[in-house]
Design a protein around this motif. Structure first.
Motif, mmCIF file in Angstrom:
data_model
loop_
_atom_site.group_PDB
_atom_site.id
_atom_site.type_symbol
_atom_site.label_atom_id
_atom_site.label_comp_id
_atom_site.label_asym_id
_atom_site.label_seq_id
_atom_site.Cartn_x
_atom_site.Cartn_y
_atom_site.Cartn_z
ATOM 1 N N LEU A 136 7.264 -4.497 -6.914
ATOM 2 C CA LEU A 136 8.349 -4.584 -5.940
ATOM 3 C C LEU A 136 7.830 -4.323 -4.529
ATOM 4 C CD1 LEU A 136 11.254 -2.893 -7.913
ATOM 5 C CD2 LEU A 136 11.008 -5.325 -7.343
ATOM 6 N N GLY A 137 6.809 -3.491 -4.430
ATOM 7 C CA GLY A 137 6.176 -3.269 -3.135
ATOM 8 C C GLY A 137 5.466 -4.513 -2.630
ATOM 9 N N ILE A 138 4.914 -5.273 -3.533
ATOM 10 C CA ILE A 138 4.220 -6.505 -3.166
ATOM 11 C C ILE A 138 5.215 -7.577 -2.730
ATOM 12 C CG2 ILE A 138 2.854 -8.429 -4.100
ATOM 13 C CD1 ILE A 138 1.439 -6.310 -5.896
ATOM 14 N N VAL A 139 6.310 -7.709 -3.478
ATOM 15 C CA VAL A 139 7.259 -8.800 -3.191
ATOM 16 C C VAL A 139 8.344 -8.414 -2.198
ATOM 17 C CG1 VAL A 139 6.908 -9.802 -5.466
ATOM 18 C CG2 VAL A 139 8.884 -8.343 -5.087
ATOM 19 N N GLY A 140 8.525 -7.140 -1.962
ATOM 20 C CA GLY A 140 9.648 -6.676 -1.143
ATOM 21 C C GLY A 140 9.766 -7.335 0.213
ATOM 22 N N THR A 141 8.656 -7.512 0.893
ATOM 23 C CA THR A 141 8.707 -8.071 2.247
ATOM 24 C C THR A 141 8.852 -9.597 2.265
ATOM 25 O OG1 THR A 141 6.288 -8.065 2.344
ATOM 26 C CG2 THR A 141 7.442 -6.156 3.282
ATOM 27 N N VAL A 142 8.807 -10.226 1.096
ATOM 28 C CA VAL A 142 9.055 -11.663 1.007
ATOM 29 C C VAL A 142 10.526 -11.948 1.319
ATOM 30 C CG1 VAL A 142 9.191 -13.601 -0.631
ATOM 31 C CG2 VAL A 142 7.193 -12.086 -0.650
ATOM 32 N N PHE A 143 11.371 -10.970 1.015
ATOM 33 C CA PHE A 143 12.815 -11.149 1.123
ATOM 34 C C PHE A 143 13.355 -10.532 2.396
ATOM 35 C CE2 PHE A 143 11.694 -10.645 -3.413
ATOM 36 C CZ PHE A 143 11.878 -11.971 -3.783
ATOM 37 N N ASP A 144 14.599 -10.855 2.696
ATOM 38 C CA ASP A 144 15.228 -10.269 3.873
ATOM 39 C C ASP A 144 15.807 -8.894 3.535
ATOM 40 O OD1 ASP A 144 17.729 -10.676 2.630
ATOM 41 O OD2 ASP A 144 18.102 -12.512 3.748
ATOM 42 N N ARG A 145 16.290 -8.241 4.546
ATOM 43 C CA ARG A 145 16.799 -6.878 4.411
ATOM 44 C C ARG A 145 17.941 -6.778 3.389
ATOM 45 N NH1 ARG A 145 16.301 -2.456 7.431
ATOM 46 N NH2 ARG A 145 15.327 -3.560 9.156
ATOM 47 N N THR B 216 6.648 3.146 -3.062
ATOM 48 C CA THR B 216 7.042 1.774 -2.731
ATOM 49 C C THR B 216 8.266 1.776 -1.830
ATOM 50 O OG1 THR B 216 6.090 0.850 -4.739
ATOM 51 C CG2 THR B 216 7.881 -0.398 -3.716
ATOM 52 N N ARG B 217 9.222 2.604 -2.154
ATOM 53 C CA ARG B 217 10.438 2.647 -1.329
ATOM 54 C C ARG B 217 10.109 3.080 0.100
ATOM 55 N NH1 ARG B 217 16.150 5.543 -2.830
ATOM 56 N NH2 ARG B 217 17.201 4.963 -0.925
ATOM 57 N N GLU B 218 9.229 4.053 0.230
ATOM 58 C CA GLU B 218 8.838 4.522 1.559
ATOM 59 C C GLU B 218 8.102 3.431 2.339
ATOM 60 O OE1 GLU B 218 5.882 7.902 3.415
ATOM 61 O OE2 GLU B 218 6.959 8.375 1.574
ATOM 62 N N LEU B 219 7.157 2.757 1.694
ATOM 63 C CA LEU B 219 6.394 1.708 2.370
ATOM 64 C C LEU B 219 7.284 0.533 2.777
ATOM 65 C CD1 LEU B 219 3.136 1.672 0.210
ATOM 66 C CD2 LEU B 219 3.413 2.559 2.538
ATOM 67 N N LEU B 220 8.195 0.140 1.899
ATOM 68 C CA LEU B 220 9.098 -0.959 2.244
ATOM 69 C C LEU B 220 10.066 -0.546 3.347
ATOM 70 C CD1 LEU B 220 9.893 -2.558 -1.231
ATOM 71 C CD2 LEU B 220 8.489 -3.498 0.614
ATOM 72 N N SER B 221 10.508 0.684 3.313
ATOM 73 C CA SER B 221 11.399 1.175 4.366
ATOM 74 C C SER B 221 10.715 1.088 5.724
ATOM 75 C CB SER B 221 11.810 2.616 4.055
ATOM 76 O OG SER B 221 12.585 3.134 5.093
ATOM 77 N N ILE B 222 9.463 1.490 5.772
ATOM 78 C CA ILE B 222 8.690 1.414 7.020
ATOM 79 C C ILE B 222 8.529 -0.043 7.447
ATOM 80 C CG2 ILE B 222 6.389 1.777 8.002
ATOM 81 C CD1 ILE B 222 6.279 4.374 6.232
ATOM 82 N N ALA B 223 8.218 -0.925 6.488
ATOM 83 C CA ALA B 223 8.026 -2.340 6.808
ATOM 84 C C ALA B 223 9.307 -2.949 7.363
ATOM 85 C CB ALA B 223 7.584 -3.100 5.564
ATOM 86 N N PHE B 224 10.446 -2.589 6.800
ATOM 87 C CA PHE B 224 11.701 -3.146 7.281
ATOM 88 C C PHE B 224 12.130 -2.521 8.601
ATOM 89 C CE2 PHE B 224 12.046 -5.041 3.085
ATOM 90 C CZ PHE B 224 12.540 -6.292 3.417
ATOM 91 N N GLU B 225 11.753 -1.274 8.852
ATOM 92 C CA GLU B 225 12.039 -0.662 10.150
ATOM 93 C C GLU B 225 11.267 -1.372 11.251
ATOM 94 O OE1 GLU B 225 11.383 3.560 10.172
ATOM 95 O OE2 GLU B 225 12.801 3.880 8.534
ATOM 96 N N LYS B 226 10.021 -1.729 10.975
ATOM 97 C CA LYS B 226 9.175 -2.406 11.968
ATOM 98 C C LYS B 226 9.674 -3.816 12.243
ATOM 99 C CE LYS B 226 4.873 0.051 11.161
ATOM 100 N NZ LYS B 226 3.483 -0.057 10.713
ATOM 101 N N SER B 227 10.322 -4.429 11.265
ATOM 102 C CA SER B 227 10.748 -5.819 11.437
ATOM 103 C C SER B 227 12.050 -5.955 12.233
ATOM 104 C CB SER B 227 10.913 -6.497 10.072
ATOM 105 O OG SER B 227 12.023 -5.964 9.382
ATOM 106 N N THR B 228 12.645 -4.821 12.597
ATOM 107 C CA THR B 228 13.896 -4.913 13.391
ATOM 108 C C THR B 228 13.651 -4.748 14.853
ATOM 109 O OG1 THR B 228 14.336 -2.561 12.957
ATOM 110 C CG2 THR B 228 15.464 -4.202 11.585
#
Length: 124
Positions: A74-83, A112-124
């Motif tokens: 899920l960490g690998i695919v998480g950023t493929v999708f939108d928020r 994974t949740r922490e890393l994806l949270s950071i990735a989605f914070e940066k994308s805003t």
């Protein structure tokens, strides 16, 4: 995917689904890893419709090693999708996994949740 999304959906995913039910946890674990990698090579909509449901379903596997590979996948695919997909489908599964009886599953789900949270914070 090297041979195209349509080919992968028609030829690879049915075989991956079969392996997901195999008695060997090692094969199921490899199928989870392959599914996650496949999703990164597809367009987001195909990955959402064809791959993510398979990955999310595997969080129920009885073997902790398979489950923590789901969290990693899920960490690998998480950023493929939108928020909205992240918040609506991935976060709820990671939250369940953060309460798993196995400490490794909890660790990888939390990480994974922490890393994806950071990735989605940066994308805003």
């Amino acid at each position: 995917v090297l041979l195209g999304t349509d080919w992968s959906v028609q030829n690879l995913l049915p075989r991956v689904r079969q392996v997901m039910e195999h008695p060997s946890y090692l094969r199921r674990m490899n199928a989870v890893q392959a599914t996650a990698l496949m999703a990164t090579s597809m367009d987001a909509n195909s990955a959402l419709v064809e791959v993510l449901p398979i990955l999310l379903e595997m969080h129920y596997d009885p073997v902790p090693n398979v489950r923590f590979n789901v969290a990693k996948g899920l960490g690998i695919v998480g950023t493929v999708f939108d928020r909205s997909v992240y918040q609506g489908q991935i976060v709820p599964i990671l939250t369940l996994m953060e309460n798993d009886p196995d400490r490794d599953v909890r660790y990888f789900a939390s990480n994974t949740r922490e890393l994806l949270s950071i990735a989605f914070e940066k994308s805003t």
